[in-house]
Design an enzyme around this catalytic site. Structure first.
Site, PDB file in Angstrom:
ATOM      1  N   ASP A  11       2.307   0.643 -10.982  1.00 17.75           N
ATOM      2  CA  ASP A  11       1.690  -0.575 -10.452  1.00 17.75           C
ATOM      3  C   ASP A  11       0.253  -0.204 -10.138  1.00 17.75           C
ATOM      4  OD1 ASP A  11       0.690  -2.587  -8.883  1.00 17.75           O
ATOM      5  OD2 ASP A  11       2.362  -2.630  -7.468  1.00 17.75           O
ATOM      6  N   TYR A 230       5.113   5.781   3.596  1.00 14.18           N
ATOM      7  CA  TYR A 230       5.555   4.673   2.766  1.00 14.18           C
ATOM      8  C   TYR A 230       4.377   4.064   2.023  1.00 14.18           C
ATOM      9  CZ  TYR A 230      10.007   5.280   4.808  1.00 14.18           C
ATOM     10  OH  TYR A 230      11.191   5.831   5.169  1.00 14.18           O
ATOM     11  N   LYS A 233       7.624   0.166  -2.768  1.00 16.68           N
ATOM     12  CA  LYS A 233       8.909   0.503  -3.373  1.00 16.68           C
ATOM     13  C   LYS A 233       8.669   1.194  -4.720  1.00 16.68           C
ATOM     14  CE  LYS A 233      12.193  -0.325  -0.576  1.00 16.68           C
ATOM     15  NZ  LYS A 233      11.880   0.709   0.418  1.00 16.68           N
TER      16      LYS A 233
END
Ligand code: F6R
Ligand code: MG
Ligand code: MG
Length: 383
Positions: A11, A230, A233
């Site tokens: 991405d 984090y 995803k």
């Protein structure tokens, strides 16, 4: 003939939040690969699923080839430049390191590769999922390769009846590359005991016990392990070979009608059903639901046919409709209980800080009893 199938996906920016890459971004990445990679691959298929761009390449260079990986990395860098020019959201977000060092594995992009002996009539499926993590494939793979209720081939085909070897990775932070081999049908309950926890244990590959040939390769990267925090995803890709010694295409696809709750969707922090969608689908409701697309191919001498969009069929329209209801049902309970992921999987640290502040405001009503104090300290009470 020995052939390598490689999928590298990242991405590097998307329109309107995390919905889909722009046409110009997709075209830039494809043009780069076609130009700079023309001596590296035999064939190429470029696609997106939600906000992730995937390069599927056939070649003869084996898995983890440095030249191919570097070319893919640079293609995503070229895409990042366009994403910045266009003001796309999250430009370059999956390129987690400053410079390329031999293999994109561990640098942010997801990789699924396998070297195969190309069969006459080689059929394979390329899956790409968005807004979820690699454990999302655990249940569909278990059902397709180990459950005769889903796959009659396990009863009907002598070679499939010999079972499969699953390689499962422990993807806890700090445990990268810790793997276990489990053979079905003998170790089916051991396998189930691991796969029930998709945030920790992820199927990395599946192999035929009849021929020793590889059937499945899954990208197992967890971005939070690479970045140390984090960063979104992981949005896994997967290659699955079909027919003959392996499950039939329909047996591999059937489990996707279940739409199990998986980690992901809004802010990567919820549980929502995994919805099978058409190729080139964006993401919508509640930055989800988590989606999975699948392109089926045949390949001869490394040359791909056009893809078949397997989830573009009236059957899957009905599944999508049911899973929309299932998504909305879960969303009705908002932040509560099973709707949100446990603390260890939340993508944001804000809630930890909030709970820390609240913890300091808790007041004890009465002194803790001596027995409870001893029990809390772990010492034995001797009477
Ligand atoms: C995956 C994806 C999500 C986001 C997550 C955080 O494709 O888009 O996992 O990374 O929702 O997003 P923001 O940038 O809104 O904090
Ligand atoms: Mg994203
Ligand atoms: Mg994504």
């Amino acid at each position: 003939m020995k052939l390598t199938l490689s999928v590298i996906k990242a991405d590097v920016g998307s329109i309107g939040g995390h919905l889909r890459p722009s046409k110009r971004l997709l075209q830039t990445v494809e043009d780069y690969v076609r130009e700079k990679g023309k001596d590296l691959f035999l064939d190429l298929y470029v696609s997106h699923t939600g906000d992730d761009i995937a390069l599927l390449m056939t070649h003869k260079r084996g898995v983890g080839n440095a030249d191919l990986h570097e070319m893919a990395w640079k293609a995503f860098l070229a895409g990042t430049r366009v994403a910045r020019q266009q003001g796309l959201y999250g430009a370059g977000q999956d390129l987690l390191v400053d410079s390329f060092s031999g293999n994109v594995r561990g640098m942010g992009p997801a990789v699924a590769e396998m070297e195969i002996e190309e069969r006459p009539g080689e059929a394979f499926l390329f899956f790409a999922a968005d807004k979820t993590d690699p454990g999302a494939y655990n249940l569909p793979l278990y059902l397709a390769f180990a459950d005769a209720m889903n796959s009659p081939g396990l009863l009907l085909s002598p070679k499939m009846g010999l079972g499969f070897r699953f390689v499962v990775m422990d993807v806890s932070p700090g445990e990268a590359d810790r793997v276990i081999d489990l053979e079905t049908p003998e170790e089916i309950y051991d396998l189930a005991a691991l796969l029930r926890d998709p945030e920790r244990y992820v199927v990395e590959s599946v192999w035929s016990r009849a021929s020793g040939e590889q059937a499945v390769a899954v990208s197992t990267s967890r971005l939070h392990n690479i970045a140390g925090k984090y960063t979104g995803k992981d949005d896994p890709v997967m290659l699955v070979r079909a027919q003959m010694d392996f499950p039939a295409t329909g047996e591999i696809l059937a489990p996707y009608h279940v739409g199990p709750f998986v980690a992901g969707a809004m802010r990567g922090s919820h549980q929502m059903p995994l919805m099978p969608v058409k190729l080139l689908s964006p993401v919508s409701f509640f930055d989800g639901p988590p989606i999975v697309s699948c392109a089926a191919f045949s390949v001869r001498d490394g040359r791909l046919t056009e893809p078949v969009d397997v989830f573009d069929h009236p059957f899957w329209d009905a599944v999508r409709s049911r899973l929309s209801d299932k998504s909305a049902e879960m969303r009705r309970q908002g932040f509560f209980g099973a709707a949100m992921l446990p603390m260890s999987e939340l993508e944001y640290t804000g809630i930890t800080e909030r709970l820390g502040r609240l913890d300091r405001r808790f007041k004890r009503r009465r002194e803790i009893s001596p027995a409870a104090a001893i029990a809390a300290s772990g010492e034995k009470i001797v009477s």
